[in-house]
Design an enzyme around this catalytic site. Structure first.
Site, PDB file in Angstrom:
ATOM      1  N   HIS A   1      38.736  35.534  41.124  1.00  0.00           N
ATOM      2  CA  HIS A   1      39.641  36.297  41.993  1.00  0.00           C
ATOM      3  C   HIS A   1      40.561  37.175  41.142  1.00  0.00           C
ATOM      4  O   HIS A   1      40.754  36.933  39.951  1.00  0.00           O
ATOM      5  CB  HIS A   1      40.473  35.353  42.852  1.00  0.00           C
ATOM      6  CG  HIS A   1      41.170  36.017  44.008  1.00  0.00           C
ATOM      7  ND1 HIS A   1      40.568  36.965  44.798  1.00  0.00           N
ATOM      8  CD2 HIS A   1      42.442  35.882  44.489  1.00  0.00           C
ATOM      9  CE1 HIS A   1      41.416  37.356  45.735  1.00  0.00           C
ATOM     10  NE2 HIS A   1      42.562  36.717  45.554  1.00  0.00           N
TER      11      HIS A   1
ATOM     12  N   CYS B   1      37.517  42.027  45.741  1.00  0.00           N
ATOM     13  CA  CYS B   1      38.926  41.974  45.335  1.00  0.00           C
ATOM     14  C   CYS B   1      39.225  42.888  44.153  1.00  0.00           C
ATOM     15  O   CYS B   1      40.277  43.534  44.103  1.00  0.00           O
ATOM     16  CB  CYS B   1      39.332  40.538  45.018  1.00  0.00           C
ATOM     17  SG  CYS B   1      38.359  39.738  43.728  1.00  0.00           S
TER      18      CYS B   1
ATOM     19  N   ASP C   1      47.847  40.263  47.363  1.00  0.00           N
ATOM     20  CA  ASP C   1      46.534  39.631  47.361  1.00  0.00           C
ATOM     21  C   ASP C   1      45.618  40.366  48.324  1.00  0.00           C
ATOM     22  O   ASP C   1      45.952  40.519  49.503  1.00  0.00           O
ATOM     23  CB  ASP C   1      46.663  38.162  47.784  1.00  0.00           C
ATOM     24  CG  ASP C   1      45.395  37.358  47.529  1.00  0.00           C
ATOM     25  OD1 ASP C   1      44.289  37.932  47.601  1.00  0.00           O
ATOM     26  OD2 ASP C   1      45.516  36.148  47.261  1.00  0.00           O
TER      27      ASP C   1
END
Length: 422
Positions: free
Chosen positions: A335, A203, A356
């Site tokens: 995250h 991520c 996201d």
């Protein structure tokens, strides 16, 4: 050896009996039996003996018994100490074993277990897809060839990219009349999501690709990005961060990764993004919202800071403000996401708009065909009550650095790289 007195231990020799009578007569029992025999009473148990030698042997038995008992107590103490030492060693060994297992678990979790990186995971996951019948062999070989070409060039293959979402949002908000009072949107930015090669750990890299995609569309950053004209692949980004470390950026963070990212599945965060951007002479800052500032673990000051970031130079009365501001990198434990805008509702509440990396291209494509009711925006919207992690960090871009400013920030990063919001 001459016999010893059982009462005082003095060597008495042949005169033992006379010695006992003279010195210890008061300890003896009755002077004799009815037939005139002298009796001797044990001073330890009151047993009477008919002569002094028997008494001495009897008392010696008492003394031996006492010594044995004391020796037994000593041996019991030594045994107890030995058992305690063994138990301490066993517990210490088990604790060390638990620590090693926990450390290995953390290494696996954060991609530092030397199990390979993007390439190895990509191939392994594709093989699994073929085994399960979800991918044909010819597609496997084609994607493998494309992946190898991407790795060789250092350029992302673009398979996970979705473009045009910001433009679609701008169009949608122009006609939205329900509950949005004003909205500020970042400059154009492409969405990138995780692939078979970085699922579960990529991520941070994908959010950097999003941020970079916006900077590459802004001519203001052409000079510092002249060597980075296309979106780099994840292994290339890892090498770029290692280059920043070699320049001297964030030595403490580099040591956490043993100065190596390439070929690993290591997670990165705000400090690595800051180091990489600054090494490219892109002016940015880390803001650390290290504790909640609102009720029930919320972070209203985070929302206020982002509102100020987008609205500071855009105070006009327009309902929809498409700013020239780059998106914001948003990090929390486990995250990271990319802030691409913020809504102000008619009731004055704020709502972030987030890209996201966990959202697929299929989900993002729906935003390009936004329904009039705005239901697709649920994918992006995050209200104050939705962000309740203990800590958040953001990396915000705000200009270009001179070479001297870059070097100064490099030196400063060796001490401190973030500003904490109290």
């Amino acid at each position: 050896a001459p016999p010893e007195c059982p009462f005082c231990g003095e060597a008495a020799g042949r005169e033992l009996e006379e010695h006992v009578r003279a010195r210890h007569g008061h300890l003896l029992g009755a002077p004799g039996t009815g037939n005139g025999e002298q009796l001797y009473e044990c001073p330890m148990c009151s047993l009477t003996c008919t002569n002094i030698q028997i008494l001495q042997e009897h008392v010696d038995l008492h003394l031996e018994e006492q010594n044995f008992s004391e020796g037994g107590n000593m041996r019991d103490l030594e045994l107890a100490q030995q058992l305690q030492t063994e138990e301490d060693e066993r517990q210490r060994s088990e604790e060390e074993k638990r620590e090693r297992e926990e450390f290995k678990k953390l290494q696996r979790q954060y991609g530092l277990d030397n199990s390979g990186g993007f390439k190895q995971q990509f191939l392994k996951n594709m093989e699994r897809e073929v085994d399960r019948g979800r991918m044909q062999p010819f597609e496997y070989h084609k994607r493998k060839a494309d992946m190898m070409e991407s790795l060789a060039s250092g350029i992302d293959d673009g398979r996970t990219k979705t473009s045009g979402v910001i433009e679609a949002l701008c169009k949608y908000y122009q006609s939205e009349n329900k509950d949005v009072r004003r909205v500020w949107l970042s400059a154009g930015v492409d969405h990138f999501h995780s692939s078979l090669g970085d699922r579960g750990w990529g991520c941070g890299y994908r959010n950097f690709q999003m941020l970079l995609s916006s900077l590459l569309q802004n001519s203001f950053y052409n000079d510092c990005l002249r060597d980075t004209t296309l979106i780099p692949s994840i292994p290339k980004i890892q090498s770029m961060i290692e280059d920043a470390w070699r320049e001297g950026f964030d030595p403490h963070g580099a040591s956490h990764f043993n100065n190596r990212l390439h070929g690993s599945k290591a997670w990165i965060g705000a400090c690595e993004i800051y180091s990489l951007l600054t090494s490219l002479r892109i002016k940015c800052q880390i803001i650390d919202f290290h504790k909640p500032t609102g009720p029930m673990g919320t972070h209203p000051r985070l929302f206020e800071w982002i509102l100020h970031y987008y609205s500071a130079d855009n105070e006009g009365g327009a309902k929809v403000v498409c700013t020239s501001k780059p998106p914001i990198y948003l990090q929390h434990q486990g995250h990271s996401r990319t802030v691409v805008g913020i809504e102000e509702k008619k009731n004055k509440s704020l709502c972030l708009l987030l890209f996201d990396p966990g959202c697929s291209s299929q989900q993002m494509q729906k935003l390009l065909k936004q329904n009039s009711d705005g239901t697709g925006l649920r994918l992006l919207r995050k209200f104050v009550g939705n962000l309740k992690e203990n800590q958040y960090q953001i990396v915000a871009v705000d200009g270009v650095l001179s070479l001297e400013e870059k070097n100064a920030r490099c030196r400063a990063s060796q001490v401190l790289t973030s500003e904490k919001i109290p």
